[in-house]
Design an enzyme around this catalytic site. Structure first.
Site, mmCIF file in Angstrom:
data_model
loop_
_atom_site.group_PDB
_atom_site.id
_atom_site.type_symbol
_atom_site.label_atom_id
_atom_site.label_comp_id
_atom_site.label_asym_id
_atom_site.label_seq_id
_atom_site.Cartn_x
_atom_site.Cartn_y
_atom_site.Cartn_z
ATOM 1 N N THR A 121 0.847 -1.250 0.158
ATOM 2 C CA THR A 121 0.294 0.108 0.000
ATOM 3 C C THR A 121 0.695 1.252 0.015
ATOM 4 O O THR A 121 1.952 1.148 0.672
ATOM 5 C CB THR A 121 -0.932 -0.067 1.275
ATOM 6 O OG1 THR A 121 -1.456 1.112 1.231
ATOM 7 C CG2 THR A 121 0.057 -0.504 2.460
ATOM 8 N N ASP A 122 0.382 2.236 -0.492
ATOM 9 C CA ASP A 122 1.116 3.804 -0.375
ATOM 10 C C ASP A 122 1.154 4.308 0.911
ATOM 11 O O ASP A 122 1.751 5.148 1.209
ATOM 12 C CB ASP A 122 0.173 4.566 -1.445
ATOM 13 C CG ASP A 122 -1.038 5.025 -0.963
ATOM 14 O OD1 ASP A 122 -1.628 4.364 -0.099
ATOM 15 O OD2 ASP A 122 -1.739 5.966 -1.790
ATOM 16 N N GLU A 123 0.399 3.673 1.892
ATOM 17 C CA GLU A 123 0.334 4.209 3.295
ATOM 18 C C GLU A 123 1.488 3.674 4.039
ATOM 19 O O GLU A 123 1.951 4.387 5.063
ATOM 20 C CB GLU A 123 -0.822 3.507 4.030
ATOM 21 C CG GLU A 123 -2.092 3.717 3.703
ATOM 22 C CD GLU A 123 -3.227 3.212 4.655
ATOM 23 O OE1 GLU A 123 -2.762 3.201 5.712
ATOM 24 O OE2 GLU A 123 -4.198 3.215 4.329
ATOM 25 N N TYR A 148 -1.650 -0.878 11.063
ATOM 26 C CA TYR A 148 -1.974 -1.392 9.641
ATOM 27 C C TYR A 148 -0.624 -1.042 8.840
ATOM 28 O O TYR A 148 -0.147 -2.027 8.321
ATOM 29 C CB TYR A 148 -3.183 -0.880 9.118
ATOM 30 C CG TYR A 148 -3.311 -1.418 7.549
ATOM 31 C CD1 TYR A 148 -3.391 -2.649 7.418
ATOM 32 C CD2 TYR A 148 -3.142 -0.221 6.864
ATOM 33 C CE1 TYR A 148 -3.280 -2.800 5.729
ATOM 34 C CE2 TYR A 148 -3.328 -0.337 5.417
ATOM 35 C CZ TYR A 148 -3.192 -1.839 4.941
ATOM 36 O OH TYR A 148 -3.251 -2.045 3.615
ATOM 37 N N LYS A 152 2.600 -3.105 7.214
ATOM 38 C CA LYS A 152 2.637 -3.380 5.865
ATOM 39 C C LYS A 152 3.915 -3.038 5.406
ATOM 40 O O LYS A 152 4.638 -3.628 4.461
ATOM 41 C CB LYS A 152 1.445 -2.777 4.946
ATOM 42 C CG LYS A 152 -0.040 -3.081 5.031
ATOM 43 C CD LYS A 152 -0.049 -4.500 4.481
ATOM 44 C CE LYS A 152 0.242 -4.592 3.028
ATOM 45 N NZ LYS A 152 -0.230 -5.929 2.572
HETATM 46 P P1 NAD Z 1 -9.741 -7.303 2.285
HETATM 47 O O1 NAD Z 1 -9.553 -7.285 3.670
HETATM 48 O O2 NAD Z 1 -11.019 -7.203 1.619
HETATM 49 O O3 NAD Z 1 -9.152 -8.951 2.104
HETATM 50 C C1 NAD Z 1 -8.433 -9.406 2.795
HETATM 51 C C2 NAD Z 1 -8.496 -11.331 2.646
HETATM 52 O O4 NAD Z 1 -7.535 -11.784 3.133
HETATM 53 C C3 NAD Z 1 -9.890 -11.595 3.261
HETATM 54 O O5 NAD Z 1 -10.373 -12.441 2.481
HETATM 55 C C4 NAD Z 1 -9.292 -12.452 4.192
HETATM 56 O O6 NAD Z 1 -9.925 -13.588 4.402
HETATM 57 C C5 NAD Z 1 -7.885 -12.723 3.730
HETATM 58 N N1 NAD Z 1 -7.110 -13.113 5.100
HETATM 59 C C6 NAD Z 1 -6.738 -12.289 6.216
HETATM 60 N N2 NAD Z 1 -5.947 -12.928 7.021
HETATM 61 C C7 NAD Z 1 -5.356 -14.109 6.555
HETATM 62 C C8 NAD Z 1 -4.641 -15.201 6.879
HETATM 63 N N3 NAD Z 1 -3.952 -15.059 8.050
HETATM 64 N N4 NAD Z 1 -4.455 -16.384 5.966
HETATM 65 C C9 NAD Z 1 -5.339 -16.333 4.962
HETATM 66 N N5 NAD Z 1 -6.144 -15.250 4.460
HETATM 67 C C10 NAD Z 1 -6.149 -14.000 5.137
HETATM 68 O O7 NAD Z 1 -8.363 -6.493 1.989
HETATM 69 P P2 NAD Z 1 -8.284 -5.790 0.334
HETATM 70 O O8 NAD Z 1 -8.998 -4.324 0.529
HETATM 71 O O9 NAD Z 1 -8.808 -6.874 -0.765
HETATM 72 O O10 NAD Z 1 -6.666 -5.839 0.475
HETATM 73 C C11 NAD Z 1 -5.995 -6.709 -0.231
HETATM 74 C C12 NAD Z 1 -4.509 -6.434 -0.242
HETATM 75 O O11 NAD Z 1 -4.320 -5.147 -0.947
HETATM 76 C C13 NAD Z 1 -3.915 -6.106 1.191
HETATM 77 O O12 NAD Z 1 -2.574 -6.783 1.305
HETATM 78 C C14 NAD Z 1 -3.902 -4.657 1.343
HETATM 79 O O13 NAD Z 1 -2.795 -4.304 2.211
HETATM 80 C C15 NAD Z 1 -3.506 -4.235 -0.075
HETATM 81 N N6 NAD Z 1 -4.024 -2.828 -0.329
HETATM 82 C C16 NAD Z 1 -5.412 -2.490 -0.269
HETATM 83 C C17 NAD Z 1 -5.547 -1.212 -0.859
HETATM 84 C C18 NAD Z 1 -7.175 -1.168 -0.610
HETATM 85 O O14 NAD Z 1 -7.544 -0.056 -0.862
HETATM 86 N N7 NAD Z 1 -7.988 -1.934 -0.136
HETATM 87 C C19 NAD Z 1 -4.958 -0.682 -1.201
HETATM 88 C C20 NAD Z 1 -3.472 -0.688 -1.477
HETATM 89 C C21 NAD Z 1 -3.334 -2.229 -1.071
HETATM 90 O O1 TDX Z 2 -16.808 6.191 7.727
HETATM 91 C C1 TDX Z 2 -15.694 6.577 7.388
HETATM 92 N N1 TDX Z 2 -15.384 7.990 7.373
HETATM 93 C C2 TDX Z 2 -14.554 8.482 6.841
HETATM 94 O O2 TDX Z 2 -14.291 9.821 6.649
HETATM 95 C C3 TDX Z 2 -14.616 5.714 7.108
HETATM 96 C C4 TDX Z 2 -14.705 4.432 6.989
HETATM 97 C C5 TDX Z 2 -13.453 6.405 6.556
HETATM 98 N N2 TDX Z 2 -13.265 7.660 6.258
HETATM 99 C C6 TDX Z 2 -12.229 8.282 5.899
HETATM 100 C C7 TDX Z 2 -10.696 7.955 6.422
HETATM 101 C C8 TDX Z 2 -9.829 7.947 5.378
HETATM 102 O O3 TDX Z 2 -9.433 9.508 5.426
HETATM 103 O O4 TDX Z 2 -12.119 7.995 4.519
HETATM 104 C C9 TDX Z 2 -10.893 7.973 4.002
HETATM 105 C C10 TDX Z 2 -10.596 6.328 3.311
HETATM 106 O O5 TDX Z 2 -10.640 5.571 4.636
HETATM 107 P P1 TDX Z 2 -10.808 3.985 4.435
HETATM 108 O O6 TDX Z 2 -11.571 3.309 3.629
HETATM 109 O O7 TDX Z 2 -10.724 3.313 5.820
HETATM 110 O O8 TDX Z 2 -9.188 3.708 3.842
HETATM 111 P P2 TDX Z 2 -7.674 4.206 4.087
HETATM 112 O O9 TDX Z 2 -7.725 4.258 5.771
HETATM 113 O O10 TDX Z 2 -7.434 5.432 3.447
HETATM 114 O O11 TDX Z 2 -6.958 2.708 4.020
HETATM 115 C C11 TDX Z 2 -7.195 2.050 2.483
HETATM 116 O O12 TDX Z 2 -6.438 2.387 1.663
HETATM 117 C C12 TDX Z 2 -5.177 1.922 1.644
HETATM 118 C C13 TDX Z 2 -7.398 0.674 2.834
HETATM 119 O O13 TDX Z 2 -8.356 0.296 3.665
HETATM 120 C C14 TDX Z 2 -6.180 -0.066 3.082
HETATM 121 O O14 TDX Z 2 -6.240 -1.431 3.107
HETATM 122 C C15 TDX Z 2 -5.065 0.559 1.899
HETATM 123 O O15 TDX Z 2 -3.833 0.207 2.173
#
Ligand code: NAD
Ligand code: TDX
Length: 332
Positions: A121-123, A148, A152
């Site tokens: 992630t970019d975080e 988190y 990562k």
């Molecule tokens: P998500 O929470 O929707 O899915 C995570 C999945 O991993 C789930 O299916 C869960 O059951 C599985 N999991 C968790 N712990 C596990 C374990 N110990 N063993 C096996 N499976 C396990 O997450 P997402 O939003 O799809 O993110 C996927 C990946 O992308 C993550 O690595 C996250 O850090 C990265 N990422 C997410 C975002 C975003 O915006 N959501 C952005 C950048 C990077």
């Molecule tokens: O109810 C809400 N109200 C609100 O203002 C929630 C759930 C979030 N927020 C804000 C927090 C953040 O500024 O919205 C923005 C986005 O929040 P999230 O969806 O929780 O994302 P963020 O914390 O930015 O992280 C996401 O992007 C990077 C993913 O959850 C991570 O897995 C990924 O690495």
């Protein structure tokens, strides 16, 4: 590359990636997923059983991971605890899955000589000021803020060390915020869409000035496939689609789609340590691999995502109930 082991393939981005691979390649896929609260079997049902199977299990289970590694040539590692708010309530599963789990997978990749792609992630780069002209690049120093993002960041360092010290054939990608169908309702955009479907007000943390760099999940998947096919071993690629929007702008766009006033939202307590702004410079990915996003307009993507949530209430309703119960205690 013939057999992919995709960890976390029952989650939001992992399941999108599996659908993408099945549609655009001849590869076969094994999903390894523990099915935590974040998974949804509805996201992977109807996939062709001759090319895709699910193994329910934990990436921290070294025996299981070793057995699977012996019959695959490539690992694409999505599995993680992914929600910042949860990491502030209880960091422990984040340390376990994101750090220990990545370590277990890397050891298996080393032993069985697998190609490894790590999803991050970019975080990990911390946050930017609103007026900073710089965006994150592959050489931005690590400065994670939340449990988190710290886990990562640690997992990225493990991948880099296993590449340099043990020669593991790995690449890493750090992507910005994803949106699109099949995303868990705990996350910002689906939470607000489902509030609006229920006739309620969106809930914005603090002033809502925070900026995220939104990318459609389909574009994340196509970028990962491009890296797997043509990326340089040992390289990190930043994935982004020039989609910077403040949280207020996103909520305003959603309210407008629902025919409501753009300021008809509720301010709730801010997130502790809330990162102000993320922004990705995706030049390397575009120039070296020729990748381009297909979805280049966030507002059009949001409108399609709203339609998807309207049509898939059966997929999200039970998670909505449990998620809002969880948030209730946090947003007084
Ligand atoms: P998500 O929470 O929707 O899915 C995570 C999945 O991993 C789930 O299916 C869960 O059951 C599985 N999991 C968790 N712990 C596990 C374990 N110990 N063993 C096996 N499976 C396990 O997450 P997402 O939003 O799809 O993110 C996927 C990946 O992308 C993550 O690595 C996250 O850090 C990265 N990422 C997410 C975002 C975003 O915006 N959501 C952005 C950048 C990077
Ligand atoms: O109810 C809400 N109200 C609100 O203002 C929630 C759930 C979030 N927020 C804000 C927090 C953040 O500024 O919205 C923005 C986005 O929040 P999230 O969806 O929780 O994302 P963020 O914390 O930015 O992280 C996401 O992007 C990077 C993913 O959850 C991570 O897995 C990924 O690495």
């Amino acid at each position: 590359m013939e057999n992919l082991l995709v960890t976390g393939g029952a989650g939001f981005i992992g399941s999108n990636f599996v659908r993408h691979v099945l549609a655009h390649t001849d590869l076969t896929v094994t999903i390894l997923d523990k099915l935590t609260y974040a998974a949804n079997l509805g996201s992977i049902e109807h996939l062709p059983s001759d090319r895709c199977r699910l193994v329910i299990g934990d990436i921290c289970d070294a025996g299981l991971v070793d057995e699977l590694a012996s019959t695959h040539d490539t690992v694409v590692h999505f599995a993680a605890e992914s929600h910042n708010d949860n990491s502030l309530q209880d960091p422990s599963p984040f340390v376990q899955t994101n750090l220990v789990g990545t370590f277990v997978l890397l050891e298996a990749a080393r032993k069985h000589d697998l190609r490894f792609h790590h999803i991050s992630t970019d975080e990990v780069y911390g946050d930017l000021e609103l007026d900073d002209p710089q965006r994150f690049t592959e050489s931005t120093p690590y400065r994670p803020s939340s449990p988190y993002s710290a886990t990562k960041a640690g997992s990225d360092h493990l991948v880099a060390a296993w590449t340099r010290s043990f020669g593991v054939q790995a690449t890493t990608s750090n992507c910005s915020n994803n949106y699109g169908p099949w995303q868990h309702v705990e996350k910002f955009i689906p939470r607000q869409i489902t509030q609006l479907i229920d006739g309620l007000r969106p809930k914005v943390y603090g002033e809502g000035r925070n900026v995220r760099d939104w990318i459609h999940v389909d574009d994340h998947s196509s970028a990962v496939l491009a890296i797997l096919s043509d990326g340089q071993i040992g390289q990190t690629y930043l994935i982004g689609a020039d989609g910077e929007r403040s949280n207020r702008e996103v909520v305003g766009a959603l309210l407008t789609i629902f025919g409501r006033e753009p300021d008809d939202f509720e301010h709730v307590a801010d997130r502790a340590g809330h990162d102000l702004r993320y922004a990705i410079d995706p030049t390397l990915l575009r120039t070296e691999l020729g990748w381009k996003p297909r979805h280049d307009d966030v507002e059009t993507g949001l409108a399609a995502t709203v339609e998807w949530y309207r049509a898939h209430e059966h997929w999200w309703r039970s998670a909505k109930v449990s998620t809002e119960r969880k948030y209730e205690g946090q947003e007084q």
